[in-house]
Motif scaffolding. Structure first.
Motif, PDB file in Angstrom:
ATOM      1  N   GLY A  16       2.363   1.708  -3.445  1.00  0.00           N
ATOM      2  CA  GLY A  16       1.290   2.159  -4.103  1.00  0.00           C
ATOM      3  C   GLY A  16       0.713   3.647  -4.242  1.00  0.00           C
ATOM      4  O   GLY A  16      -0.126   4.358  -5.338  1.00  0.00           O
ATOM      5  N   ASP A  17       1.614   4.263  -3.256  1.00  0.00           N
ATOM      6  CA  ASP A  17       0.354   5.370  -2.804  1.00  0.00           C
ATOM      7  C   ASP A  17       1.402   6.218  -2.991  1.00  0.00           C
ATOM      8  O   ASP A  17       1.352   7.716  -4.073  1.00  0.00           O
ATOM      9  CB  ASP A  17       0.489   5.705  -1.370  1.00  0.00           C
ATOM     10  CG  ASP A  17      -0.743   5.345  -0.152  1.00  0.00           C
ATOM     11  OD1 ASP A  17      -1.356   5.196  -1.162  1.00  0.00           O
ATOM     12  OD2 ASP A  17      -1.095   5.006   0.262  1.00  0.00           O
ATOM     13  N   LEU A  18       2.883   6.045  -3.911  1.00  0.00           N
ATOM     14  CA  LEU A  18       3.840   7.145  -4.471  1.00  0.00           C
ATOM     15  C   LEU A  18       3.446   7.371  -5.908  1.00  0.00           C
ATOM     16  O   LEU A  18       3.318   7.245  -6.662  1.00  0.00           O
ATOM     17  CB  LEU A  18       5.340   6.217  -5.084  1.00  0.00           C
ATOM     18  CG  LEU A  18       5.999   5.847  -3.406  1.00  0.00           C
ATOM     19  CD1 LEU A  18       7.300   4.925  -3.538  1.00  0.00           C
ATOM     20  CD2 LEU A  18       6.164   6.598  -2.414  1.00  0.00           C
ATOM     21  N   SER A  39       0.807  -1.071  -0.178  1.00  0.00           N
ATOM     22  CA  SER A  39       0.495   0.099  -0.141  1.00  0.00           C
ATOM     23  C   SER A  39       0.843   0.987  -0.267  1.00  0.00           C
ATOM     24  O   SER A  39       0.516   2.319  -0.236  1.00  0.00           O
ATOM     25  CB  SER A  39      -1.211  -0.302   1.431  1.00  0.00           C
ATOM     26  OG  SER A  39       0.105  -0.174   2.398  1.00  0.00           O
ATOM     27  N   ALA A  40       1.883   1.306   0.886  1.00  0.00           N
ATOM     28  CA  ALA A  40       2.870   2.219   0.492  1.00  0.00           C
ATOM     29  C   ALA A  40       3.408   2.719  -0.723  1.00  0.00           C
ATOM     30  O   ALA A  40       3.332   3.548  -1.314  1.00  0.00           O
ATOM     31  CB  ALA A  40       4.243   1.719   1.559  1.00  0.00           C
TER      32      ALA A  40
END
Length: 62
Positions: free
Chosen positions: A60-62, A57-58
């Motif tokens: 994917g947030d980039l 998830s981290a």
């Protein structure tokens, strides 16, 4: 539970030395699969799954 943890430690140690010596073949693939199988049946499976989900998830947030 004690036998499972012992097998996880054994397969993890063998996998570590196979990767360190760059001896990657069918035997190393078997050891890696067995290590993952036995690791999944220990108490470490939940935190590892949570860590992987948080990492995905981290990224994917980039």
């Amino acid at each position: 539970m004690a036998v499972t943890v012992s097998l996880v430690a054994l397969f993890g140690l063998v996998l570590f030395f196979l990767l360190r010596s760059k001896t990657l073949g069918y035997g190393a693939a078997f050891v890696a699969a067995m290590f993952g199988f036995f690791l999944a049946s220990t108490g470490a499976a939940g935190p590892i799954n949570q860590l992987a989900t948080a990492f995905i998830s981290a990224v994917g947030d980039l």
